[in-house]
Design a protein around this motif. Structure first.
Motif, PDB file in Angstrom:
ATOM      1  N   GLY A  22       0.815  -1.216   0.000  1.00 32.37           N
ATOM      2  CA  GLY A  22       0.000   0.000   0.000  1.00 32.37           C
ATOM      3  C   GLY A  22       0.844   1.260   0.000  1.00 32.37           C
ATOM      4  O   GLY A  22       0.523   2.240  -0.691  1.00 32.37           O
ATOM      5  N   VAL A  25       3.874   0.880  -3.305  1.00 32.92           N
ATOM      6  CA  VAL A  25       3.350   0.699  -4.662  1.00 32.92           C
ATOM      7  C   VAL A  25       2.233   1.712  -4.915  1.00 32.92           C
ATOM      8  O   VAL A  25       2.408   2.671  -5.675  1.00 32.92           O
ATOM      9  CB  VAL A  25       2.854  -0.745  -4.893  1.00 32.92           C
ATOM     10  CG1 VAL A  25       2.253  -0.877  -6.296  1.00 32.92           C
ATOM     11  CG2 VAL A  25       4.003  -1.737  -4.726  1.00 32.92           C
ATOM     12  N   TYR A  26       1.108   1.510  -4.267  1.00 30.09           N
ATOM     13  CA  TYR A  26      -0.039   2.378  -4.538  1.00 30.09           C
ATOM     14  C   TYR A  26       0.155   3.786  -3.993  1.00 30.09           C
ATOM     15  O   TYR A  26      -0.302   4.762  -4.600  1.00 30.09           O
ATOM     16  CB  TYR A  26      -1.305   1.741  -3.966  1.00 30.09           C
ATOM     17  CG  TYR A  26      -1.619   0.409  -4.605  1.00 30.09           C
ATOM     18  CD1 TYR A  26      -2.098   0.346  -5.919  1.00 30.09           C
ATOM     19  CD2 TYR A  26      -1.403  -0.783  -3.926  1.00 30.09           C
ATOM     20  CE1 TYR A  26      -2.365  -0.874  -6.524  1.00 30.09           C
ATOM     21  CE2 TYR A  26      -1.668  -2.004  -4.520  1.00 30.09           C
ATOM     22  CZ  TYR A  26      -2.144  -2.047  -5.815  1.00 30.09           C
ATOM     23  OH  TYR A  26      -2.398  -3.247  -6.414  1.00 30.09           O
ATOM     24  N   ILE A  29       2.388   5.476  -6.507  1.00 26.76           N
ATOM     25  CA  ILE A  29       1.628   5.745  -7.731  1.00 26.76           C
ATOM     26  C   ILE A  29       0.762   6.982  -7.543  1.00 26.76           C
ATOM     27  O   ILE A  29       0.684   7.860  -8.414  1.00 26.76           O
ATOM     28  CB  ILE A  29       0.759   4.524  -8.108  1.00 26.76           C
ATOM     29  CG1 ILE A  29       1.638   3.382  -8.609  1.00 26.76           C
ATOM     30  CG2 ILE A  29      -0.267   4.896  -9.184  1.00 26.76           C
ATOM     31  CD1 ILE A  29       0.879   2.101  -8.901  1.00 26.76           C
ATOM     32  N   GLY A  30       0.101   7.058  -6.375  1.00 28.33           N
ATOM     33  CA  GLY A  30      -0.723   8.236  -6.085  1.00 28.33           C
ATOM     34  C   GLY A  30       0.110   9.506  -6.032  1.00 28.33           C
ATOM     35  O   GLY A  30      -0.299  10.544  -6.572  1.00 28.33           O
TER      36      GLY A  30
END
Length: 299
Positions: A22, A25-26, A29-30
């Motif tokens: 979380g 990675v995410y 990306i955010g």
């Protein structure tokens, strides 16, 4: 309460991985998307990035980015076609049965064990654009064989120069595709082959109507794998063409230049986001299709 006790240990076991994914990675990306939408203004008042979706339209209309996207298209088409062709050809030949099959499998799979950087160093010499008395690599080989007309500028010139850049990538990944197809061939029972032969099918019809159709899921997986690898290819191109090659530039290498040479993190973030969307457009439908197929098989 009993159900909670059953899944709670499993959930706690994977929780650290979920947190790390979380965040790294995410979360990143955010953050990349947020950076791509930023408005950047220099101290002198010059607008470096207008902000919002204008950052995307600005990059998409840039000639250098369009050149990089064209190179990526040529690289992807040649790379995918080459790996699929040679991978299927080698799997077909090995599936027919040859002596010392394990030796040939090792030879075909060996390039996968070599990193793209190490392979790029060798292929940079092999694909040297120097001609005539200064020729080295393949151009020198052609000259020694009395075929100087086959000498080429390879990746360094021409609108389709990235077709030459795909050669080392094909050499390195064809063995992997061969392994996928060979596993698919070996997974087809001998009973189906014998039944087709009893019905009078020739060897060509056996492969055309019985074996090849059953390899379609493997072919789709191979297409997705090599397709998304070509879109993100950086190290091989960097090792062969160098960090400042405009002729061999693709979005991944352009991103490096935007970030570390032009000091434009916003443009690099926009580039990365567009590349992520392109990869998602290719991969996500495949994942949905695979998930539905698996559910249908279990039903």
């Amino acid at each position: 309460m009993h159900k909670v006790r059953r899944w709670l240990p499993s959930f706690l076991f994977v929780l650290p991985s979920m947190i790390l994914v979380g965040i790294f990675v995410y979360g990143f990306i955010g953050q990349n998307i947020v950076t791509s939408l930023q408005r950047v203004q220099t101290r002198s008042g010059r607008i470096k990035a207008p902000g919002g979706w204008e950052n995307y339209s600005r990059l998409l209309s840039d000639d250098r980015y369009q050149h990089a996207m064209w190179n990526l298209l040529v690289l992807t088409v040649v790379f995918v076609a080459g790996t699929m062709f040679f991978g299927l050809l080698w799997a077909f030949l090995l599936e027919k049965g040859v002596r010392a099959e394990s030796v040939f499998r090792s030879i075909f799979l060996f390039p996968m064990a070599v990193s793209f950087i190490a392979a790029g160093v060798i292929w940079r010499w092999l694909l040297s654009p120097a001609k005539g008395a200064q020729a080295v690599g393949l151009n020198q080989l052609f000259q020694m064989m009395g075929m100087p007309q086959l000498q080429s500028s390879w990746y360094s010139a021409g609108r389709f120069n990235m077709a030459a850049m795909a050669i080392p990538a094909i050499w390195q990944l064809s063995g992997y595709i061969m392994a996928l197809f060979l596993a698919g061939f070996r997974g087809i029972s001998e009973d189906q082959r014998e039944a087709a032969r009893v019905d009078g099918a020739s060897e060509w019809k056996l492969y055309r109507h019985v074996l090849f159709p059953q390899l379609s899921p493997i072919a789709l997986s191979a297409l997705i794998i090599v397709g998304h690898m070509s879109m993100k290819m950086f190290d091989l191109i960097y090792a062969i063409a160098g960090q400042s090659s405009y002729t061999a530039e693709v979005p991944a290498t352009l991103m490096w230049a935007q970030m570390f040479q032009l000091n434009d993190s916003t443009a690099a973030a926009v580039n990365a986001t567009i590349l992520l969307v392109i990869v998602a457009v290719v991969v996500v439908p495949y994942l949905i299709y695979t998930n539905r197929t698996e559910k249908g098989g279990r039903a």
